[in-house]
Motif scaffolding. Structure first.
Motif, PDB file in Angstrom:
ATOM      1  N   VAL A 203      35.067   3.375  37.426  1.00 24.32           N
ATOM      2  CA  VAL A 203      33.986   4.290  37.768  1.00 24.32           C
ATOM      3  C   VAL A 203      32.877   4.033  36.749  1.00 24.32           C
ATOM      4  O   VAL A 203      33.077   4.207  35.550  1.00 24.32           O
ATOM      5  CB  VAL A 203      34.447   5.757  37.696  1.00 24.32           C
ATOM      6  CG1 VAL A 203      33.324   6.691  38.161  1.00 24.32           C
ATOM      7  CG2 VAL A 203      35.711   5.962  38.531  1.00 24.32           C
ATOM      8  N   ASN A 205      29.600   4.585  34.691  1.00 24.26           N
ATOM      9  CA  ASN A 205      28.823   5.753  34.269  1.00 24.26           C
ATOM     10  C   ASN A 205      27.479   5.407  33.653  1.00 24.26           C
ATOM     11  O   ASN A 205      26.702   6.296  33.319  1.00 24.26           O
ATOM     12  CB  ASN A 205      29.636   6.613  33.289  1.00 24.26           C
ATOM     13  CG  ASN A 205      30.146   5.826  32.103  1.00 24.26           C
ATOM     14  OD1 ASN A 205      29.682   4.709  31.842  1.00 24.26           O
ATOM     15  ND2 ASN A 205      31.115   6.379  31.397  1.00 24.26           N
ATOM     16  N   ASP A 333      31.640  12.219  38.946  1.00 19.37           N
ATOM     17  CA  ASP A 333      32.778  13.147  38.974  1.00 19.37           C
ATOM     18  C   ASP A 333      33.500  13.101  40.312  1.00 19.37           C
ATOM     19  O   ASP A 333      34.740  13.196  40.360  1.00 19.37           O
ATOM     20  CB  ASP A 333      32.294  14.577  38.691  1.00 19.37           C
ATOM     21  CG  ASP A 333      31.845  14.783  37.251  1.00 19.37           C
ATOM     22  OD1 ASP A 333      32.188  13.936  36.399  1.00 19.37           O
ATOM     23  OD2 ASP A 333      31.152  15.791  36.993  1.00 19.37           O
ATOM     24  N   GLU A 336      35.560   9.898  40.333  1.00 18.93           N
ATOM     25  CA  GLU A 336      36.717  10.022  39.434  1.00 18.93           C
ATOM     26  C   GLU A 336      37.776  10.947  40.027  1.00 18.93           C
ATOM     27  O   GLU A 336      38.981  10.676  39.927  1.00 18.93           O
ATOM     28  CB  GLU A 336      36.275  10.519  38.065  1.00 18.93           C
ATOM     29  CG  GLU A 336      37.423  10.502  37.067  1.00 18.93           C
ATOM     30  CD  GLU A 336      37.005  10.873  35.665  1.00 18.93           C
ATOM     31  OE1 GLU A 336      37.783  10.587  34.737  1.00 18.93           O
ATOM     32  OE2 GLU A 336      35.908  11.444  35.475  1.00 18.93           O
ATOM     33  N   SER A 337      37.344  12.022  40.662  1.00 18.64           N
ATOM     34  CA  SER A 337      38.327  12.936  41.265  1.00 18.64           C
ATOM     35  C   SER A 337      39.093  12.254  42.398  1.00 18.64           C
ATOM     36  O   SER A 337      40.303  12.483  42.564  1.00 18.64           O
ATOM     37  CB  SER A 337      37.632  14.200  41.781  1.00 18.64           C
ATOM     38  OG  SER A 337      36.825  13.933  42.917  1.00 18.64           O
ATOM     39  N   ALA A 339      39.690   9.038  42.490  1.00 19.07           N
ATOM     40  CA  ALA A 339      40.596   8.104  41.808  1.00 19.07           C
ATOM     41  C   ALA A 339      41.845   8.829  41.325  1.00 19.07           C
ATOM     42  O   ALA A 339      42.965   8.293  41.413  1.00 19.07           O
ATOM     43  CB  ALA A 339      39.878   7.430  40.641  1.00 19.07           C
ATOM     44  N   GLU A 340      41.662  10.043  40.825  1.00 11.71           N
ATOM     45  CA  GLU A 340      42.805  10.839  40.372  1.00 11.71           C
ATOM     46  C   GLU A 340      43.699  11.232  41.552  1.00 11.71           C
ATOM     47  O   GLU A 340      44.923  11.081  41.509  1.00 11.71           O
ATOM     48  CB  GLU A 340      42.307  12.098  39.652  1.00 11.71           C
ATOM     49  CG  GLU A 340      41.605  11.844  38.332  1.00 11.71           C
ATOM     50  CD  GLU A 340      42.577  11.610  37.190  1.00 11.71           C
ATOM     51  OE1 GLU A 340      43.801  11.722  37.411  1.00 11.71           O
ATOM     52  OE2 GLU A 340      42.106  11.287  36.084  1.00 11.71           O
ATOM     53  N   TYR A 346      42.606   3.268  37.149  1.00  9.40           N
ATOM     54  CA  TYR A 346      41.163   3.146  36.962  1.00  9.40           C
ATOM     55  C   TYR A 346      40.787   3.430  35.516  1.00  9.40           C
ATOM     56  O   TYR A 346      41.579   3.913  34.709  1.00  9.40           O
ATOM     57  CB  TYR A 346      40.436   4.118  37.887  1.00  9.40           C
ATOM     58  CG  TYR A 346      40.389   5.551  37.385  1.00  9.40           C
ATOM     59  CD1 TYR A 346      39.260   6.034  36.717  1.00  9.40           C
ATOM     60  CD2 TYR A 346      41.478   6.411  37.542  1.00  9.40           C
ATOM     61  CE1 TYR A 346      39.214   7.339  36.248  1.00  9.40           C
ATOM     62  CE2 TYR A 346      41.444   7.712  37.069  1.00  9.40           C
ATOM     63  CZ  TYR A 346      40.311   8.175  36.426  1.00  9.40           C
ATOM     64  OH  TYR A 346      40.278   9.462  35.940  1.00  9.40           O
ATOM     65  N   ARG A 347      39.527   3.176  35.207  1.00 10.51           N
ATOM     66  CA  ARG A 347      38.942   3.555  33.929  1.00 10.51           C
ATOM     67  C   ARG A 347      37.462   3.832  34.139  1.00 10.51           C
ATOM     68  O   ARG A 347      36.876   3.423  35.146  1.00 10.51           O
ATOM     69  CB  ARG A 347      39.119   2.458  32.873  1.00 10.51           C
ATOM     70  CG  ARG A 347      38.429   1.143  33.223  1.00 10.51           C
ATOM     71  CD  ARG A 347      38.340   0.214  32.015  1.00 10.51           C
ATOM     72  NE  ARG A 347      37.335   0.689  31.055  1.00 10.51           N
ATOM     73  CZ  ARG A 347      37.169   0.182  29.838  1.00 10.51           C
ATOM     74  NH1 ARG A 347      37.961  -0.781  29.409  1.00 10.51           N
ATOM     75  NH2 ARG A 347      36.230   0.647  29.039  1.00 10.51           N
ATOM     76  N   MET A 348      36.864   4.527  33.195  1.00 10.30           N
ATOM     77  CA  MET A 348      35.414   4.661  33.154  1.00 10.30           C
ATOM     78  C   MET A 348      34.868   3.465  32.391  1.00 10.30           C
ATOM     79  O   MET A 348      35.467   2.989  31.422  1.00 10.30           O
ATOM     80  CB  MET A 348      35.004   5.956  32.433  1.00 10.30           C
ATOM     81  CG  MET A 348      35.667   7.204  32.961  1.00 10.30           C
ATOM     82  SD  MET A 348      35.252   7.574  34.676  1.00 10.30           S
ATOM     83  CE  MET A 348      33.494   7.946  34.509  1.00 10.30           C
ATOM     84  N   THR A 400      35.388   8.563  48.721  1.00 12.79           N
ATOM     85  CA  THR A 400      34.179   9.129  48.111  1.00 12.79           C
ATOM     86  C   THR A 400      33.151   9.504  49.180  1.00 12.79           C
ATOM     87  O   THR A 400      32.564  10.593  49.134  1.00 12.79           O
ATOM     88  CB  THR A 400      33.572   8.115  47.120  1.00 12.79           C
ATOM     89  OG1 THR A 400      34.527   7.832  46.092  1.00 12.79           O
ATOM     90  CG2 THR A 400      32.296   8.654  46.502  1.00 12.79           C
TER      91      THR A 400
END
Length: 406
Positions: A203, A205, A333, A336-337, A339-340, A346-348, A400
């Protein structure tokens, strides 16, 4: 529909347009091959019910109207132009992923609440003409038509003539759109972080800021055999001092700062002559504008000191000064949500490369998703990503877009 099957078919068919015997691909702005690529994407948009149309300069849009909030648009896409002898994923993946994700959503859930739109931007790479981000700059109303009025490609063909030959003309007035509520671009990483960490997606940023220089050191060309070491004004020696010291300092600072001396031209570049001049480039990038400015300004001072110590003249031209571009936190966000929720690995991370998103982000809420690149290779026929990772990327993009549009 099957996401994997549909994406793979489209990737194979579009990759055949502009392919060359090396396994690479060349699709340059306003060439017939580029237009054929855009026409392929347009046909695929229309095949599942999108309303497809070009703007004045050749950006292509495919739209599904929203049933409750049609005046709010969720957009995704990228570009299909390439570098010369490039790969099949840089840009193209983002267009086809968006198209495939939206088709899946419509076939599965029906008409979205908000409108959805795929954009296939006219140009990002700057590979044919001396201009870059032509598509996205026109989309957001930043393009300066005067900058391209007289430019030509390597064969002397004028930008404006080639644009008009393909049926486009920037003189058509375009008002800036007010309906875009989110833009999400998915792209290959073009680096090796995700692969090394065995992750599926990132993700994004932030997109780094860049400062680029052209520097000329001027000494004195002289005979390599008859000029004692103490009497020399060797421009290469001065360059070597600058390069070595600057890279050592960059390593001390560490991530996310990166520094590259990518182009070096010694003159007269002859085996038996002490170099009297060196022209070289500097590319410095950082996610923090103040840190980038501080490092490069200190480097400017130190280069002047080294030049003076070696009795060399120096000319320093800062010709690119791009600020870092943060991604929209709300959309970050959301990604990321998803991905969770989907248990993606994943990573930022920030983007060390430039993308259309950096042009769009100051105007519309924007975020990016990365998938791994094998060996970190890009702009090369060997550019590749495991199909499993490409599909996982499309799935998180789908999740997404569902959250944003449905």
């Amino acid at each position: 529909m099957e996401i994997a099957e549909t994406y793979e078919r489209r990737d194979q068919e579009l990759s055949a347009i502009g392919s060359d015997p090396t396994g690479g691909m060349t699709r340059l702005l306003y060439t017939d091959v580029w237009k054929a690529g855009q026409e392929y994407v347009k046909a695929e948009m229309e095949a599942f019910g999108m309303k497809a149309q070009y703007d004045a300069v050749g950006n292509l849009f495919g739209r599904i109207e929203g049933k409750e909030l049609p005046e709010e648009t969720i957009m995704s896409g990228s570009h299909i132009d390439t570098v010369v002898n490039g790969g099949h994923l840089d840009g193209q993946y983002g267009v086809l992923a968006a198209l495939t994700a939206m088709e899946y959503l419509v076939s599965t859930y029906g008409q979205p609440k908000r409108s959805m739109e795929v954009i296939s931007l006219a140009e990002e790479e700057g590979s044919r003409f001396p201009t870059v981000f032509w598509g996205s700059k026109n989309f957001v109303g930043e393009a300066n038509n005067q900058e391209v009025a007289e430019i030509t490609d390597a064969n002397g063909l004028r930008f404006v003539d080639e644009m008009r030959r393909q049926g486009f003309d920037f003189k058509a007035a375009q008002a800036k759109r007010e309906d875009i509520k989110a833009f999400v671009e998915i792209h290959i990483e073009q680096g090796s972080v995700l692969e090394k960490e065995q992750l599926q997606v990132a993700v994004v940023n932030n997109i780094v800021g860049q400062r680029r220089y052209t520097v000329v050191l001027k000494g004195q060309a002289n005979h390599a055999g008859t000029t004692p070491m103490g009497y020399r004004h060797d421009a290469v020696y001065g360059f070597a001092k600058i390069c070595s010291e600057a890279i050592d300092r960059a390593k001390e600072v560490g991530d996310p700062l990166v520094l590259t001396f990518g182009k070096v031209i010694p003159k007269p570049n002859t085996v038996n002559v002490v170099p009297g001049e060196v022209e070289f480039s500097i590319d410095c990038r950082h996610t923090d504008a103040a840190a980038l400015k501080e490092f490069t300004e200190a480097l400017e001072v130190r280069m002047k000191e080294i030049a003076a110590e070696h009795e060399l003249g120096i000319e320093i031209e800062l010709w690119m000064d791009e600020l870092p571009i943060p991604m929209d936190q709300t959309i970050v966000d959301v990604i990321e949500s998803q991905a969770e929720k989907g248990n993606y690995k994943y990573r930022m991370m920030h983007s060390g490369a430039g993308h259309d998103s950096q042009i769009i982000a100051p105007h519309y809420p924007t975020a990016m998703i990365f998938v791994p690149s094998i060996g970190g290779i890009s702009h090369n026929p060997a550019e590749n990503t495991n199909i499993e990772d490409l599909i996982e990327g499309i799935k998180i993009l789908t999740d997404t877009l569902y959250e944003l549009a449905y």
